[in-house]
Design an enzyme around this catalytic site. Structure first.
Site, PDB file in Angstrom:
ATOM      1  N   ASP A   6       0.867  -1.187   0.000  1.00  0.00           N
ATOM      2  CA  ASP A   6       0.000   0.000   0.000  1.00  0.00           C
ATOM      3  C   ASP A   6       0.900   1.232   0.000  1.00  0.00           C
ATOM      4  O   ASP A   6       1.515   1.559   1.010  1.00  0.00           O
ATOM      5  CB  ASP A   6      -0.911  -0.008   1.218  1.00  0.00           C
ATOM      6  N   GLY A   8       1.305   4.968   0.108  1.00  0.00           N
ATOM      7  CA  GLY A   8       0.666   6.234   0.430  1.00  0.00           C
ATOM      8  C   GLY A   8       1.598   7.396   0.168  1.00  0.00           C
ATOM      9  O   GLY A   8       2.779   7.208  -0.162  1.00  0.00           O
ATOM     10  N   ASN A   9       1.096   8.605   0.319  1.00  0.00           N
ATOM     11  CA  ASN A   9       1.931   9.784   0.065  1.00  0.00           C
ATOM     12  C   ASN A   9       3.063   9.916   1.075  1.00  0.00           C
ATOM     13  O   ASN A   9       4.143  10.413   0.731  1.00  0.00           O
ATOM     14  CB  ASN A   9       1.071  11.043   0.105  1.00  0.00           C
ATOM     15  N   GLY A 108      -9.500   7.827  -5.417  1.00  0.00           N
ATOM     16  CA  GLY A 108      -8.185   7.260  -5.163  1.00  0.00           C
ATOM     17  C   GLY A 108      -8.261   5.775  -4.874  1.00  0.00           C
ATOM     18  O   GLY A 108      -9.215   5.291  -4.251  1.00  0.00           O
ATOM     19  N   ALA A 109      -7.231   5.051  -5.307  1.00  0.00           N
ATOM     20  CA  ALA A 109      -7.198   3.606  -5.102  1.00  0.00           C
ATOM     21  C   ALA A 109      -7.294   3.240  -3.636  1.00  0.00           C
ATOM     22  O   ALA A 109      -7.964   2.270  -3.256  1.00  0.00           O
ATOM     23  CB  ALA A 109      -5.910   3.038  -5.708  1.00  0.00           C
ATOM     24  N   ASP A 110      -6.646   4.040  -2.777  1.00  0.00           N
ATOM     25  CA  ASP A 110      -6.645   3.723  -1.349  1.00  0.00           C
ATOM     26  C   ASP A 110      -8.046   3.785  -0.755  1.00  0.00           C
ATOM     27  O   ASP A 110      -8.410   2.987   0.122  1.00  0.00           O
ATOM     28  CB  ASP A 110      -5.708   4.668  -0.597  1.00  0.00           C
ATOM     29  N   ASP A 130      -9.761   7.626   7.544  1.00  0.00           N
ATOM     30  CA  ASP A 130      -8.368   7.219   7.320  1.00  0.00           C
ATOM     31  C   ASP A 130      -7.474   8.444   7.516  1.00  0.00           C
ATOM     32  O   ASP A 130      -7.497   9.381   6.716  1.00  0.00           O
ATOM     33  CB  ASP A 130      -8.213   6.660   5.907  1.00  0.00           C
ATOM     34  N   THR A 133      -1.592  11.499   5.309  1.00  0.00           N
ATOM     35  CA  THR A 133      -1.224  12.792   4.740  1.00  0.00           C
ATOM     36  C   THR A 133      -2.477  13.646   4.572  1.00  0.00           C
ATOM     37  O   THR A 133      -2.492  14.833   4.908  1.00  0.00           O
ATOM     38  CB  THR A 133      -0.529  12.602   3.383  1.00  0.00           C
ATOM     39  N   THR A 185       3.418  29.608  23.527  1.00  0.00           N
ATOM     40  CA  THR A 185       3.239  29.340  22.093  1.00  0.00           C
ATOM     41  C   THR A 185       3.035  27.859  21.812  1.00  0.00           C
ATOM     42  O   THR A 185       2.144  27.476  21.043  1.00  0.00           O
ATOM     43  CB  THR A 185       4.452  29.866  21.302  1.00  0.00           C
TER      44      THR A 185
END
Length: 256
Positions: A6, A8-9, A108-110, A130, A133, A185
């Site tokens: 699999d 992914g990005n 997308g395929a995912d 899911d 990214t 911060t």
């Protein structure tokens, strides 16, 4: 033995299935410049460490949202496994689920693999969240059909954009703040990133449920889903194996 990949990005997950169960799963940073030779050396070493003969790998299925990486993974299967891999999205690979959206070629395929993997394990209408990214919210009908969804920036992408766009804001670790109102911060950023993102997830799930006509079970998966385990009010089940299970199901449906 099946090698499921699999891509992914951000990360690539490799899983080995012996026909009965998953015997190994590994995760690597996605790098489209890595060659088939690089991956072969890496996989060979991991197989050796787990006592798995590399020569036992005799089937391969690949889902990729990174077009530049497809060539090298195809070469990995052809050169080192001596097989032609199944590619999700290829004309010869049947998913076995209806796609009920106006532009099915754009999904997308995912996301389609997730629909298959979630329906294989969980029954009824589903929302698959899911977190990677991007964070996707995909609607799976009670019959397993893909019915659309939502795409939003992932939490790490949001944090990086904040740091990159504002010179005075540091890069921080993502964690739950001790209180909502930040006193410096870093704690202010942690509230905005973590709690803001948690409310994004829960808020969108509520909106989906209000629009859908039947009860829905919400499944959390993806590389950073564990951040929200025990925190989200709307995610019912955390299932890290949704995508890899979907690849296995699709392989079984297309195996000659």
């Amino acid at each position: 033995m099946l090698l499921a990949i699999d891509v992914g990005n951000t990360n690539t997950v490799f899983g080995l299935h012996d026909g009965k169960s998953w015997v190994a799963q590994w995760r690597s940073a996605t790098d489209s410049t890595k060659t088939a030779d690089d991956y072969a050396v890496w996989l060979t070493q991991l197989c050796r460490m787990d006592g798995i003969p590399f020569g036992d790998l005799d089937a391969c299925i690949i889902s990729s949202v990174v077009p530049q990486a497809r060539f090298n993974f195809r070469n990995l299967a052809r050169r080192y496994l001596d097989i032609e891999p199944m590619f999700i999205g290829g004309s010869s690979v049947e998913l076995g689920v209806p796609i009920r959206i106006s532009r099915p070629e754009q999904v997308g395929a995912d996301r389609l693999v997730n629909a298959v993997g979630a329906h294989a394990q969980h029954k009824g209408a589903l929302i698959v969240v899911d977190s990677g990214t991007a964070t996707t919210f995909d609607i799976v009908g009670a019959d397993g059909g893909f019915e659309g969804g939502i795409i939003s920036p992932g939490i790490n992408l949001s944090m990086r954009a904040l740091h990159d766009a504002a010179a005075s804001l540091p890069r921080i670790a993502i964690q739950r703040p001790s209180q909502v109102i930040g006193q410096d911060t870093v704690s202010a950023m942690q509230s905005g990133i973590f709690l803001g993102y948690l409310d994004l997830i829960d808020g969108l799930i509520r909106r989906i449920k209000a629009e859908y006509t039947e009860p829905m079970t919400v499944i959390g998966t993806g590389g950073v889903a564990s951040l929200f385990e025990g925190e989200s009010e709307e995610i019912d089940i955390y299932d890290p194996d949704v995508t890899i299970r979907g690849l296995l199901e699709i392989y079984r449906r297309n195996k000659k």
